[in-house]
Design a protein around this motif. Structure first.
Motif, PDB file in Angstrom:
ATOM      1  N   UNK A  77     -57.441 -74.608  25.543  1.00  0.00           N
ATOM      2  CA  UNK A  77     -57.035 -73.557  26.479  1.00  0.00           C
ATOM      3  C   UNK A  77     -55.588 -73.119  26.258  1.00  0.00           C
ATOM      4  N   UNK A  97     -55.330 -69.310  22.660  1.00  0.00           N
ATOM      5  CA  UNK A  97     -54.285 -68.322  22.940  1.00  0.00           C
ATOM      6  C   UNK A  97     -53.421 -68.028  21.713  1.00  0.00           C
ATOM      7  N   UNK A 106     -50.446 -74.721  35.475  1.00  0.00           N
ATOM      8  CA  UNK A 106     -51.262 -75.305  34.408  1.00  0.00           C
ATOM      9  C   UNK A 106     -52.653 -74.681  34.443  1.00  0.00           C
ATOM     10  N   UNK A 107     -53.178 -74.499  35.637  1.00  0.00           N
ATOM     11  CA  UNK A 107     -54.496 -73.864  35.776  1.00  0.00           C
ATOM     12  C   UNK A 107     -54.423 -72.415  35.330  1.00  0.00           C
ATOM     13  N   UNK A 162     -52.436 -71.265  33.050  1.00  0.00           N
ATOM     14  CA  UNK A 162     -52.372 -71.314  31.588  1.00  0.00           C
ATOM     15  C   UNK A 162     -53.768 -71.570  31.008  1.00  0.00           C
ATOM     16  N   UNK A 163     -54.526 -72.410  31.674  1.00  0.00           N
ATOM     17  CA  UNK A 163     -55.918 -72.635  31.243  1.00  0.00           C
ATOM     18  C   UNK A 163     -56.732 -71.346  31.346  1.00  0.00           C
ATOM     19  N   UNK A 191     -56.204 -69.142  28.604  1.00  0.00           N
ATOM     20  CA  UNK A 191     -56.984 -69.631  27.470  1.00  0.00           C
ATOM     21  C   UNK A 191     -58.413 -69.148  27.546  1.00  0.00           C
TER      22      UNK A 191
END
Lengths: 716, 139
Positions: free
Chosen positions: A149, A154, B19-20, B22-23, B26
């Motif tokens: 992730x 990315x 962090x979530x 950023x996930x 992704x």
């Protein structure tokens, strides 16, 4: 990164200069700076004598990871890292064979820690913790390096960049893993009771399910009666069931269920505690009317409100009825509609003039009215909570071009529901508000404020407007022969079971569909008829249509007090303001706060079947911890290193949960942690000037080791 | 590695929001430069001001701290407390002549994947513009 190794000494000097400017904490940095690998970390209660032996397991995730980086290079690099005793890779680390690779390697190589370099720990940390545990070492000696992730996905087109980033991520994870310690989750008992906030169809369904499962359920509703939005609707699509007819049996069940403690006209005031042990304070708003039970408690035998309505008949105050969207009057003492549950009148103290006529009308036997009643606060303890707080209607007058609130004959769909409903203000006769005439040409404007990127409306689809507008079209063709519904739409989204078929049926019934967004509506000042201007995008020509009534299918939006609700329960919001589920696909009922679940539209627009399904899901999820009887809490709590604690007490004030206190020990003050209250945020540990607080799993030496590993290349 | 200078940027983010987020970036395959390394903590409140200073002392060219929006903290108010400390760090950086644009605290929620990508891109651009940290220049 690696070339920095030689310069370490020099940097340490620079650092010393830095920290001199901050005298009181200088020592702390000195102590952390050598941040030794594995050996010298003395945490309270645990000793780590053996040398760390870390296994690194790199996942390809098919091509998700392997497609964007050089896995062999990452693997070769990982072998060179300090404390790394074993490195392997596998196509799908989370698969059973992948987990077996970990298990075998731990046993064969006597590993003391595991690093899995794969997806996000928010996905697979539990999987690999279990694998680590099954391999025979403590599950908290596991650390995850996120190379999917936050890397391969990315940096898809930067193979070199993502390979380097993966190497660093593994180095950082290994540095932490080498310092991890055995931790043991605590189990706490779960209160055998649940709370459901909001008693619309979602909340009622959830409460009924919980009660049927034998769980004491507090159903809290801020309005005077239960039923929510669904009780305002006339018919439901696509079956054309009468909304009240299918809802009232549920309302009656809720009123009767012995396991449900129904608290209407009540709001949540404060929430404390955690999963299994929520202490919720609710505010019972002053109602001015006693239930038979309350009356009996005051010694009035056989008294209390029986819903006769004598009080309402004499009340001189007249106000718009909110339940009827202001289209019908109500008194200061009122009930929403004849089928209310509980059948109990309420005094609106904002408008009541306390003339006392109702008290006289109620009579000395019932004595149900108390004009001096005050708000009451009640504390209840529950194990889990379901939020089912529903939605509001978007203020469609903000879209000025459609003239709502400027033109008499532009109404919203909810107003249409009330006008067409037999129990509504007109007894079910659809009339034009301007003159009371029956409209023969009705325009429906879909996506009114939904799918609107102008910044005024909402970007999302409100999901049920297409369908109820089709239903409205059916209702007027059924009730008013000759009346033509004109539906201005962008797309008809008839996505549910038997919905598309319903759409065909409405087409056959003579509704006219015009694909085009309505640009403008103007009123003919004489006739109060409306001109609807749009572009028919199928015929590619402008439309100017004169109609008698316009119905705006207004968007829905999160409840006005959503922010307050989510702060009370520690739940996040998604970007559009709806309450945020734990995972959009795989955990749509859960939230990031353990023990708090979501049901219905408060999580996002959905129709009645989806709402009920989610409510049942939430009830099931909320009942699991209760039936299990205990929950495991992650052992991330703070501990005090007493030799270092100066007893200053700074942390005590910082803790948001009052989990810390100062106690007398060996003739001096030291901090003590109440583990059950500590949630492991680490705010105390981030501040302690003496470095005396050890945050389990996120301890200062562990974090410093991660920083050093990144910037100094693993050599400390 | 190629010849072009690659900044070293440390990101310390909270588990629940950034962090979530950023996930989520992704999951949405929102691309951003790879010049940041992430250390996850449960809450930005956990972050000692010294962690930031330690990172700069270790040679970081930039540090990003990211947590929940104010009022949104999973632990009620950890981000407020972190922000207070981090303002102190910024003042301290100024006083020792270290450009405080190298250090940033941002607020990215679990639903703001695109914002996370924007934040990282912006931080990387800023740090690239500022060049290598003066603390690493005399190596």
């Amino acid at each position: 990164m690696v070339e920095k190794k030689k310069t370490t000494t020099k940097k340490t000097e620079t650092k010393k200069q830095d920290t001199k400017k901050e005298a009181p904490v200088k020592q702390e940095v000195k102590k952390q700076a050598p941040a030794p690998a594995a050996k010298a970390v003395a945490a309270p209660g645990t000793t780590t004598k053996q040398e760390a032996r870390i296994g690194v397991f790199i996942c390809h995730c098919g091509t998700n990871i392997a497609g964007s980086m050089d896995i062999p290079a990452v693997q070769e690099y990982a072998k060179t890292l300090p404390n790394v005793a074993y490195v392997d890779n596998y196509k799908y680390m989370c698969s059973m064979p992948g987990q077996a690779v970990i298990s075998k390697a731990v046993k064969d190589n006597h590993l003391t820690g595991v690093v899995v370099s794969a997806c996000s720990p928010r996905l697979h940390e539990p999987t690999f913790r279990t694998a680590t545990k099954e391999a025979g070492i403590n599950p908290f000696r596991f650390e995850m390096a996120n190379i999917r992730e936050q890397n391969s996905w990315v940096h898809m087109h930067d193979r070199e960049g993502s390979t380097e980033k993966a190497k660093d991520a593994i180095r950082i994870a290994v540095a932490k893993a080498a310092l991890l310690q055995d931790l043991f989750p605590k189990t706490v008992p779960v209160e055998k009771a649940a709370m459901v906030v909001g008693a619309g169809v979602a909340g009622m369904q959830a409460a009924l399910d919980l009660a049927a499962a034998g769980i004491k359920t507090y159903l809290v509703e801020s309005d005077t009666s239960i039923g929510g939005r669904m009780s305002q609707l006339d018919k439901t699509f696509p079956t054309l069931d009468c909304s009240q007819c299918i809802l009232t049996p549920k309302m009656v069940d809720v009123g009767r269920a012995t396991m449900i403690d129904l608290m209407t006209y009540t709001e949540v005031d404060a929430v404390e505690g955690y999963i299994g042990n929520f202490d919720v304070t609710v505010r019972k708003k002053a109602r001015g009317v006693l239930t038979p039970a309350e009356a009996e408690a005051r010694g009035i035998v056989g008294g209390g409100c029986n819903g006769c309505g004598d009080c309402e008949a004499v009340c001189p105050v007249i106000k718009p009825n909110e339940f009827e969207v202001g289209m019908k009057p109500r008194k200061a003492i009122y009930i929403n509609h004849p089928q209310v549950v509980p059948l109990l009148y309420t005094i609106d103290f904002n408008t009541c003039i306390k003339c006392g006529l109702c008290v006289t009308a109620c009579g000395p036997e019932k004595k149900a009215i108390d004009l001096e009643s005050k708000d009451e606060f009640v504390k209840v303890k529950v194990g889990t909570v379901i939020l089912a707080t529903g939605y509001d209607i978007f203020p469609i007058e903000n879209k000025q071009e459609w003239g709502y609130k400027r033109y008499d004959n532009v109404i919203t769909s909810l107003e249409f529901e009330r006008l067409i409903c037999a129990s509504g203000p007109t007894g079910g006769h659809l009339v034009r508000p301007s003159d009371g005439e029956t409209p023969m040409r009705v325009a429906f404007v879909l996506c009114a404020g939904s799918r609107d990127n102008t910044g005024i409306g909402k970007p999302y689809c409100s999901r049920f407007c297409c369908m109820y507008s089709l239903k409205h079209a059916h209702q007027i063709t059924e009730k008013i022969p000759g009346c033509i519904p004109y539906i201005f739409y962008m797309d008809i989204r008839s996505f549910g079971k038997a919905y598309e078929e319903f759409y065909y049926r409405i087409q056959d019934e003579g509704a006219k569909f015009i694909r085009g967004r309505v640009a403008n509506i103007l009123e003919d000042p004489k006739t109060k008829n409306l001109h609807v201007y749009a572009d028919d995008t199928l015929l590619d020509r402008p439309v100017d249509m004169e109609v008698d009534l316009v119905v705006l299918a207004a968007a829905i939006q999160p409840k006005v007090d959503t922010n307050r609700t989510r702060k009370l329960f520690g739940v996040s919001c998604s970007q559009d303001g709806w309450l945020l589920e734990a995972h959009p696909k795989l955990n749509p009922c859960g939230t990031t706060t353990a023990g708090v679940f979501l049901a219905g539209v408060c999580q996002g627009p959905k129709d009645i079947p989806d709402t009920v399904a989610q409510a049942e899901g939430a009830a099931s999820a909320a009942s699991i911890p209760i039936h299990k009887g205990e929950v495991e809490l992650e052992p991330y709590f703070a501990t005090c290193i007493e030799e270092k604690c100066a007893g200053c007490g700074m942390c005590v004030n910082l803790c948001p949960y009052s989990a810390l206190s100062l106690v007398e020990k060996d003739g001096r003050q030291v901090m003590q942690v109440t583990e059950a209250k500590c949630k492991g945020c680490g705010t105390c540990g981030g501040f302690c000037p003496g470095g005396a607080i050890w945050m389990n799993h996120f301890a200062t030496p562990q974090i410093v080791a991660q920083i050093d590993a990144f910037l100094l290349g693993g050599e400390q | 590695m190629s010849d072009a200078w690659k900044p070293k940027i440390l990101g310390m983010v909270c588990n629940w929001c950034s962090y979530a987020g950023a996930d989520l970036a992704g999951g949405g395959r929102i691309q951003y430069p790879p010049d940041i390394r992430i250390v996850r903590v449960m809450c930005t409140g956990r972050l000692d001001a010294l962690f930031v200073l330690k990172a700069f002392a270790d040679g970081a060219d930039g540090v990003l701290i990211s947590g929940c929006h104010f009022g949104d903290c999973h632990y009620l108010e950890g981000n407020y407390k972190a922000a207070k400390r981090m303002f102190m760090v910024k003042r301290l950086m100024k006083s020792i002549g270290l450009d405080d644009r190298r250090f940033r605290m941002t607020f990215v929620s679990a639903s703001e994947g695109a914002k996370w990508a924007k934040v990282v891109t912006n931080v990387v651009d800023t740090v690239k513009e500022l060049g290598p940290s003066p603390l690493t220049e005399n190596k």
